[in-house]
Design a protein around this motif. Structure first.
Motif, mmCIF file in Angstrom:
data_model
loop_
_atom_site.group_PDB
_atom_site.id
_atom_site.type_symbol
_atom_site.label_atom_id
_atom_site.label_comp_id
_atom_site.label_asym_id
_atom_site.label_seq_id
_atom_site.Cartn_x
_atom_site.Cartn_y
_atom_site.Cartn_z
ATOM 1 N N GLN A 10 47.119 81.143 8.862
ATOM 2 C CA GLN A 10 48.476 81.613 8.612
ATOM 3 C C GLN A 10 49.431 81.112 9.689
ATOM 4 O O GLN A 10 50.536 80.661 9.390
ATOM 5 N N GLU A 11 49.005 81.164 10.952
ATOM 6 C CA GLU A 11 49.861 80.684 12.040
ATOM 7 C C GLU A 11 50.113 79.179 11.902
ATOM 8 O O GLU A 11 51.232 78.710 12.113
ATOM 9 N N ALA A 12 49.078 78.430 11.540
ATOM 10 C CA ALA A 12 49.247 76.993 11.334
ATOM 11 C C ALA A 12 50.188 76.725 10.160
ATOM 12 O O ALA A 12 51.042 75.839 10.224
ATOM 13 N N ALA A 13 50.038 77.504 9.092
ATOM 14 C CA ALA A 13 50.911 77.341 7.928
ATOM 15 C C ALA A 13 52.363 77.627 8.306
ATOM 16 O O ALA A 13 53.276 76.886 7.906
ATOM 17 N N ASP A 14 52.584 78.674 9.083
ATOM 18 C CA ASP A 14 53.937 79.005 9.525
ATOM 19 C C ASP A 14 54.505 77.888 10.411
ATOM 20 O O ASP A 14 55.674 77.521 10.284
ATOM 21 N N THR A 15 53.670 77.367 11.294
ATOM 22 C CA THR A 15 54.106 76.302 12.195
ATOM 23 C C THR A 15 54.490 75.049 11.434
ATOM 24 O O THR A 15 55.502 74.412 11.726
ATOM 25 N N LEU A 16 53.689 74.690 10.440
ATOM 26 C CA LEU A 16 53.929 73.473 9.667
ATOM 27 C C LEU A 16 54.867 73.692 8.484
ATOM 28 O O LEU A 16 55.224 72.749 7.796
ATOM 29 N N ASP A 17 55.217 74.955 8.236
ATOM 30 C CA ASP A 17 56.097 75.318 7.129
ATOM 31 C C ASP A 17 55.512 74.882 5.789
ATOM 32 O O ASP A 17 56.186 74.256 4.961
ATOM 33 N N VAL A 18 54.217 75.202 5.602
ATOM 34 C CA VAL A 18 53.511 74.919 4.349
ATOM 35 C C VAL A 18 52.744 76.184 3.960
ATOM 36 O O VAL A 18 52.508 77.052 4.790
ATOM 37 N N PRO A 19 52.323 76.298 2.702
ATOM 38 C CA PRO A 19 51.524 77.454 2.298
ATOM 39 C C PRO A 19 50.140 77.437 2.969
ATOM 40 O O PRO A 19 49.626 76.375 3.351
ATOM 41 N N VAL A 20 49.541 78.609 3.088
ATOM 42 C CA VAL A 20 48.209 78.731 3.691
ATOM 43 C C VAL A 20 47.200 77.889 2.917
ATOM 44 O O VAL A 20 46.317 77.262 3.508
ATOM 45 N N GLY A 21 47.319 77.848 1.610
ATOM 46 C CA GLY A 21 46.403 77.055 0.797
ATOM 47 C C GLY A 21 46.458 75.571 1.144
ATOM 48 O O GLY A 21 45.436 74.872 1.095
ATOM 49 N N THR A 22 47.630 75.100 1.521
ATOM 50 C CA THR A 22 47.765 73.699 1.924
ATOM 51 C C THR A 22 47.017 73.457 3.226
ATOM 52 O O THR A 22 46.328 72.443 3.377
ATOM 53 N N VAL A 23 47.132 74.388 4.161
ATOM 54 C CA VAL A 23 46.386 74.264 5.424
ATOM 55 C C VAL A 23 44.891 74.258 5.137
ATOM 56 O O VAL A 23 44.144 73.425 5.666
ATOM 57 N N THR A 24 44.439 75.170 4.274
ATOM 58 C CA THR A 24 43.022 75.260 3.934
ATOM 59 C C THR A 24 42.517 73.962 3.331
ATOM 60 O O THR A 24 41.476 73.438 3.734
ATOM 61 N N SER A 25 43.246 73.422 2.366
ATOM 62 C CA SER A 25 42.783 72.199 1.711
ATOM 63 C C SER A 25 42.858 70.991 2.644
ATOM 64 O O SER A 25 41.956 70.151 2.644
ATOM 65 N N ARG A 26 43.908 70.904 3.463
ATOM 66 C CA ARG A 26 43.999 69.792 4.405
ATOM 67 C C ARG A 26 42.855 69.843 5.421
ATOM 68 O O ARG A 26 42.282 68.817 5.773
ATOM 69 N N LEU A 27 42.556 71.057 5.879
ATOM 70 C CA LEU A 27 41.475 71.190 6.850
ATOM 71 C C LEU A 27 40.128 70.838 6.225
ATOM 72 O O LEU A 27 39.304 70.164 6.852
#
Length: 165
Positions: free
Chosen positions: A133-150
């Motif tokens: 969630q913190e990464a998503a907020d930092t990158l201004d993307v949804p949490v799902g985007t962070v999950t899939s990118r990771l």
């Protein structure tokens, strides 16, 4: 000059090791990473009124760095510059390098070959320890985007690194 500028300067100085580490994640070349940190600090200090005391300074700084790196990549593309791999002989061992150092070099080189979006999530989640969630907020993307990118970044790293010796 905002009233909180001296405190902000001290807080940014305390973040320097993390900013440098994130910069090295985004920009594979040490010189580019150092320049990126400098640009981000300069932008943060000149726009200090945009930071709200009591909020996460690290997330704000990481976002500034991410945006500055994207701007730099776009500028290089417009100038027609190309990225060249580091000289193959740069990491030639003198026989004194430990296995851990060589492993770290392999991992760092593999991360450098990831795309910018994947390097950013690897840097924020795996290196800096931010939550999804913190990464998503930092990158201004949804949490799902962070999950899939990771997930894609981890898969790519596993393929690049192959079987770990």
């Amino acid at each position: 000059m905002p009233d909180n500028l001296p405190e902000l300067r001290e807080a940014i100085a305390a973040l320097l090791p993390r900013l440098r580490r994130f910069g090295r994640t985004l920009a594979p070349r040490r010189e580019d990473a150092d320049d990126l940190v400098q640009v981000a600090i300069e932008k943060a200090l000149t726009r200090s009124e945009q930071w709200t005391p009591g909020t996460r300074l690290d997330s704000w700084m990481f976002r500034i760095m991410q945006n500055a790196w994207i701007d730099e990549l776009r500028a290089r593309e417009r100038r027609g510059q190309t990225f060249l791999p580091e000289e193959e002989g740069e990491h030639v061992s003198d026989g004194n390098s430990s296995g851990a150092q060589l492993d770290a070099i392999r991992v760092r080189e593999a991360v450098a070959r990831l795309g910018p979006e994947h390097r950013a999530v690897v840097g924020l989640v795996l290196v800096e320890g931010l939550s999804y969630q913190e990464a998503a907020d930092t990158l201004d993307v949804p949490v799902g985007t962070v999950t899939s990118r990771l997930a894609r970044a981890r898969e790519a790293l596993q393929q690049m690194l192959g079987e770990w010796p």
